[in-house]
Motif scaffolding. Structure first.
Motif, mmCIF file in Angstrom:
data_model
loop_
_atom_site.group_PDB
_atom_site.id
_atom_site.type_symbol
_atom_site.label_atom_id
_atom_site.label_comp_id
_atom_site.label_asym_id
_atom_site.label_seq_id
_atom_site.Cartn_x
_atom_site.Cartn_y
_atom_site.Cartn_z
ATOM 1 N N ALA A 1 0.826 -1.209 0.000
ATOM 2 C CA ALA A 1 0.000 0.000 0.000
ATOM 3 C C ALA A 1 0.860 1.258 0.000
ATOM 4 O O ALA A 1 0.532 2.249 -0.662
ATOM 5 N N SER A 2 1.976 1.232 0.709
ATOM 6 C CA SER A 2 2.884 2.387 0.735
ATOM 7 C C SER A 2 3.488 2.637 -0.635
ATOM 8 O O SER A 2 3.659 3.783 -1.056
ATOM 9 N N ALA A 3 3.839 1.560 -1.342
ATOM 10 C CA ALA A 3 4.407 1.713 -2.684
ATOM 11 C C ALA A 3 3.387 2.308 -3.645
ATOM 12 O O ALA A 3 3.736 3.076 -4.547
ATOM 13 N N ARG B 1 0.712 13.392 -1.240
ATOM 14 C CA ARG B 1 0.857 14.099 0.039
ATOM 15 C C ARG B 1 -0.145 13.525 1.041
ATOM 16 O O ARG B 1 -1.324 13.403 0.749
ATOM 17 N N GLY B 2 0.358 13.192 2.212
ATOM 18 C CA GLY B 2 -0.473 12.493 3.192
ATOM 19 C C GLY B 2 -0.613 11.018 2.877
ATOM 20 O O GLY B 2 -1.519 10.352 3.379
ATOM 21 N N GLY B 3 0.302 10.490 2.068
ATOM 22 C CA GLY B 3 0.191 9.107 1.580
ATOM 23 C C GLY B 3 0.184 8.064 2.680
ATOM 24 O O GLY B 3 -0.547 7.079 2.593
ATOM 25 N N LEU B 4 0.985 8.261 3.732
ATOM 26 C CA LEU B 4 1.023 7.259 4.801
ATOM 27 C C LEU B 4 -0.323 7.178 5.515
ATOM 28 O O LEU B 4 -0.770 6.090 5.914
ATOM 29 N N ALA B 5 -1.003 8.309 5.681
ATOM 30 C CA ALA B 5 -2.339 8.306 6.283
ATOM 31 C C ALA B 5 -3.323 7.582 5.361
ATOM 32 O O ALA B 5 -4.208 6.850 5.822
ATOM 33 N N MET B 6 -3.174 7.774 4.042
ATOM 34 C CA MET B 6 -4.035 7.054 3.101
ATOM 35 C C MET B 6 -3.761 5.553 3.140
ATOM 36 O O MET B 6 -4.673 4.739 2.982
ATOM 37 N N VAL B 7 -2.496 5.195 3.347
ATOM 38 C CA VAL B 7 -2.150 3.781 3.502
ATOM 39 C C VAL B 7 -2.913 3.193 4.683
ATOM 40 O O VAL B 7 -3.399 2.055 4.627
ATOM 41 N N ASN B 8 -3.029 3.970 5.740
ATOM 42 C CA ASN B 8 -3.772 3.532 6.919
ATOM 43 C C ASN B 8 -5.195 3.134 6.547
ATOM 44 O O ASN B 8 -5.692 2.070 6.946
ATOM 45 N N VAL B 9 -5.856 3.975 5.750
ATOM 46 C CA VAL B 9 -7.230 3.689 5.328
ATOM 47 C C VAL B 9 -7.264 2.468 4.409
ATOM 48 O O VAL B 9 -8.099 1.572 4.569
ATOM 49 N N GLY B 10 -6.344 2.425 3.448
ATOM 50 C CA GLY B 10 -6.324 1.319 2.496
ATOM 51 C C GLY B 10 -6.109 -0.027 3.169
ATOM 52 O O GLY B 10 -6.778 -1.017 2.845
#
Length: 427
Positions: A83-85, A91-100
């Motif tokens: 998900a991180s890749a 921007r804010g990608g790590l937070a989006m990874v959290n949701v995904g």
């Protein structure tokens, strides 16, 4: 009057710290003996046993165990890396990874508490290192984890289906669109906040990195396809799908990845057994209440009373939404479903509301209840992991609760959106 006295007695027992399941049983037995005499007591054990041995309920420990196996075999780490890749360049990608990742885990365990415990222990520290506020990290992890009871397989949906004698599979299908809408809405909110607060971009997008992490996670990614595909395809029932999920998790996690944290797995299995025991005791006690209410025709009397006030089903849904949001402040989702659904079901049927649609409305209300103190089981778990103050996290959580409320309004008043897949495949 009888229903009011039972409710007051139940509240009084809960306020003096009597467990909800025990309080339910006591209130039901007292009511039965008072109105029907001591001769009814031999039936109590039979009713409780019959209530707790409902076949669909066997899915609950199975999905909890599947989630425990998954969390202890390195699958979490691989999914997060993939998900991180995919999202780290935003921007804010790590937070989006959290949701995904929450959306993915929701398709395995069906439990928001299990979701936040598994994901929060990895992603909350990672978000803190990258400069995200502690309260925001905990709030996002908590709210995204509550998608686990909207997206199939969902333990509260299984409970509702048993209480309402409805289709588990149709409820699962109805939860897909609202769950995805909730996840997408949270990602949009994250992007807005990330731009506003200049939160970081994690990494540049690299096809080679995506491919590498995809290969590592490929077996893990098959899990929800195997589980949900077999259920929706009619190959297995939802209960059998729970057992299938356990088998798939063992094969993929234990035999293919060969990374089993035995200590963590043991702790997760014990916790899962305790959760299951609590739910089963609640169901058994609620069977007593249900039998008594049915014999006394109290739900029908309640339905007639509300119908004398209004017959507009959307007004009734609005009243029930407010009611469920209020009781969600004080009761866990299982207890709320078991206590309330048998009482309001005659009203729902009387005004022509689809029980599957109403089940989704109930589930969404209780997902919000998991985020609103004082009970807020999922929020408190996230706060414990993040070592954050509950009220500070609650303030940061307002944005995401707003997203869940927006989805609730759509589901309640535009029912064709969540029900479209159900109508297409099953009706």
């Amino acid at each position: 009057m009888t229903l009011l006295l039972m409710l007051l007695g139940l509240v009084a027992l809960i306020l003096i710290n009597v467990p909800i399941a025990v309080a339910l049983g006591v209130v039901a037995v007292v009511a039965m003996v008072t109105t029907q005499g001591l001769w009814i007591l031999p039936n109590v054990a039979l009713v409780m046993f019959d209530g707790a041995t409902n076949f669909p309920l066997l899915a609950i420990p199975m999905f909890i165990l599947a989630g425990a196996i998954m969390n202890s075999t390195g699958l979490s780490r691989r999914i997060i890396a993939f998900a991180s890749a995919l999202l780290g360049f935003v921007r804010g990608g790590l937070a989006m990874v959290n949701v995904g990742v929450s959306l993915f885990f929701a398709e395995i365990s069906g439990s928001a508490v299990a979701d936040v415990a598994a994901i929060g222990s990895i992603l909350i520290p990672a978000m803190r290192k990258r400069g995200y506020p502690k309260a925001f990290s905990a709030a996002l992890t908590s709210s995204s984890a509550s998608l686990a009871i909207i997206i199939p397989p969902s333990i509260p949906m299984i409970l509702y289906a048993v209480m309402a004698d409805s289709s588990v599979v149709q409820l699962f299908v109805a939860g897909i669109v609202p769950g995805l809408l909730g996840g997408l809405g949270m990602m949009v909110m994250i992007y807005y906040l990330a731009k506003r607060h200049n939160w970081p971009v994690e990494e540049t997008f690299q096809v080679s990195r995506v491919w590498e992490t995809f290969k590592e996670a490929s077996w893990a990614l098959l899990l929800p396809l195997i589980i949900l595909g077999s259920i929706f395809g009619g190959v297995v029932t939802a209960t059998e799908g729970g057992g299938f999920a356990v088998l798939a998790a063992i094969l993929i996690g234990g035999l293919i990845y060969r990374e089993v944290d035995w200590r963590f797995l043991k702790e997760a299995m014990v916790e899962g057994a305790m959760q299951t025991a609590v739910v089963m005791l609640l169901v058994a006690a609620s069977a007593l209440v249900g039998v008594y209410l049915t014999e006394q025709k109290l739900p029908q009397q309640l339905a007639n009373g509300i119908l004398s006030f209004t017959e507009n089903k959307y007004m009734i849904l609005a009243l029930l939404n407010v009611f469920f949001l209020i009781i969600g402040l004080f009761l866990h989702s299982a207890a709320a479903i078991i206590l309330v659904v048998p009482v309001v079901l005659p009203l729902i049927k009387a005004v022509g509301i689809d029980p599957v649609h109403f089940g989704l409305v109930v589930t969404l209300n209780l997902a919000i209840g998991q985020q609103t103190p004082p009970v807020a089981s999922v929020l408190i778990t996230a706060c414990s992991i993040a070592k954050a103050n509950v009220w500070e996290v609650s303030k940061a959580n307002v944005h995401f609760i707003g997203i869940l409320l927006f989805v609730l309004l759509i589901v309640t008043y535009v029912p064709w959106i969540p029900m479209a897949l159900v109508e297409y495949f099953y009706r």
